[in-house]
Design an enzyme around this catalytic site. Structure first.
Site, PDB file in Angstrom:
ATOM      1  N   CYS A 229      12.686 -25.211  21.588  1.00 60.41           N
ATOM      2  CA  CYS A 229      13.963 -25.265  20.879  1.00 60.41           C
ATOM      3  C   CYS A 229      14.276 -26.737  20.699  1.00 60.41           C
ATOM      4  CB  CYS A 229      15.062 -24.573  21.676  1.00 60.41           C
ATOM      5  SG  CYS A 229      16.726 -24.726  20.963  1.00 60.41           S
TER       6      CYS A 229
ATOM      7  N   CYS B   7      13.622 -27.296  13.781  1.00 60.37           N
ATOM      8  CA  CYS B   7      14.193 -26.074  14.340  1.00 60.37           C
ATOM      9  C   CYS B   7      13.039 -25.099  14.503  1.00 60.37           C
ATOM     10  CB  CYS B   7      15.261 -25.486  13.428  1.00 60.37           C
ATOM     11  SG  CYS B   7      15.876 -23.877  13.999  1.00 60.37           S
TER      12      CYS B   7
ATOM     13  N   THR C  86      19.070 -27.653  12.586  1.00 63.76           N
ATOM     14  CA  THR C  86      20.401 -27.054  12.595  1.00 63.76           C
ATOM     15  C   THR C  86      21.484 -28.123  12.473  1.00 63.76           C
ATOM     16  OG1 THR C  86      20.603 -27.196  14.994  1.00 63.76           O
ATOM     17  CG2 THR C  86      19.608 -25.179  14.089  1.00 63.76           C
TER      18      THR C  86
ATOM     19  N   LYS D 229      16.662 -15.769  12.397  1.00 63.58           N
ATOM     20  CA  LYS D 229      17.314 -15.238  13.598  1.00 63.58           C
ATOM     21  C   LYS D 229      17.757 -13.788  13.416  1.00 63.58           C
ATOM     22  CE  LYS D 229      18.998 -19.457  15.904  1.00 63.58           C
ATOM     23  NZ  LYS D 229      18.360 -19.233  17.214  1.00 63.58           N
TER      24      LYS D 229
ATOM     25  N   ARG E  41      23.577 -22.853  20.957  1.00 67.07           N
ATOM     26  CA  ARG E  41      23.667 -24.292  21.082  1.00 67.07           C
ATOM     27  C   ARG E  41      24.447 -24.906  19.926  1.00 67.07           C
ATOM     28  NH1 ARG E  41      20.949 -20.494  22.607  1.00 67.07           N
ATOM     29  NH2 ARG E  41      19.476 -20.764  20.901  1.00 67.07           N
TER      30      ARG E  41
ATOM     31  N   THR F 119      17.575 -27.884  19.381  1.00 68.79           N
ATOM     32  CA  THR F 119      18.987 -28.151  19.653  1.00 68.79           C
ATOM     33  C   THR F 119      19.262 -28.233  21.151  1.00 68.79           C
ATOM     34  OG1 THR F 119      19.472 -26.884  17.649  1.00 68.79           O
ATOM     35  CG2 THR F 119      21.340 -27.501  19.025  1.00 68.79           C
TER      36      THR F 119
END
Length: 255
Positions: free
Chosen positions: A104, A217, A148, A188, A70, A106
């Site tokens: 999520c 996030c 983010t 991640k 994203r 984003t």
């Protein structure tokens, strides 16, 4: 000769008489990222007031990790995730979901497109997080957010905060680069992140005047759990949307 039938073993007493009444199944659009979805499901279980399996909510989970990144798209680095996001909420609706939760932040850039494609509710993780922050701090005036680049550039938190009458506080450029490193190079990538890096991000926003800091996030939510952070200045977006999902699915929250 005794012809009476032999006594049968007693069945264990059922402390919850009567058949369970399932709530409407919720849908979970996951994989954004995968660890965040697993953590979301764990929090749904932990936040549900349940004494047995049947007291938990029913969920249909689509763990779609291959959706294009994203933030990468918002920075011009890869193709748009919108077609996959729209197709996924449609698939969850066809499967019987009566709402969709998305662990999520984003991805909520595309919430309007997803909502337009289905006839069921798509929960807004950002709005749920801002609402949770206002509950945590009555009369909240200044909300910090760690998110983010994509989420910040899209303005989803800024718009949600404005609707709530709250000023948004964001990291300075150098600290924002550290936020992205923690998310992408750390969580991640499956690499450990020291507690002091997390604490420094929260402290930066508090020093800028934030009364509470939203983890905008869900990778940061994963990190918070891994580090065992219990900080009253922190509001967790995964917890916010997990609570909303439990209630929408007909469950009860633990006190």
């Amino acid at each position: 000769m005794n012809t009476e039938p032999a006594p049968q073993p007693l069945e264990p007493a059922d402390t919850h008489p009567g058949p369970p009444v399932p709530g409407p199944p919720g849908g979970v659009l996951g994989g954004l990222g995968p660890a965040a979805t697993v953590h979301f499901l764990r929090r749904v279980v932990e936040l549900t007031d349940a004494d047995r399996d049947q007291d938990h909510v029913d969920l249909l989970v689509w763990q779609h990790g291959s959706i294009p990144d994203r933030t990468g798209f918002l920075r011009g680095e890869n193709e748009s995730p919108e077609p996959a996001l729209v197709a996924d909420v449609q698939a969850l609706e066809r499967a019987g979901a009566t709402f969709v939760a998305i662990p999520c932040n984003t991805a909520l850039v595309w919430v309007d497109a997803m909502r337009a494609a289905v006839g069921i509710e798509v929960l807004d993780t950002v709005d749920e997080t801002v609402a949770a922050a206002r509950v945590a701090v009555p009369g909240l005036a200044r909300l910090g957010v760690l998110a983010t680049d994509g989420t910040l550039s899209a303005g989803t938190y800024a718009r949600s905060a404005e609707r709530a009458g709250v000023e948004l506080v964001v990291p300075g450029p150098e600290v924002q680069r550290e936020v992205m490193s923690v998310i992408y190079d750390g969580v991640k990538a499956g690499r450990p992140v020291p507690r002091e890096r997390f604490d420094a991000l929260v402290a930066h926003l508090v020093e800028k005047g934030a009364q509470v800091v939203a983890l905008g996030c869900t990778e940061l939510s994963v990190l918070r759990a891994e580090l065992g952070v219990e900080d009253p200045r922190v509001v967790d977006s995964i917890d916010a949307v997990a609570r909303a999902a439990v209630l929408r699915a007909g469950g009860r929250l633990r006190a």
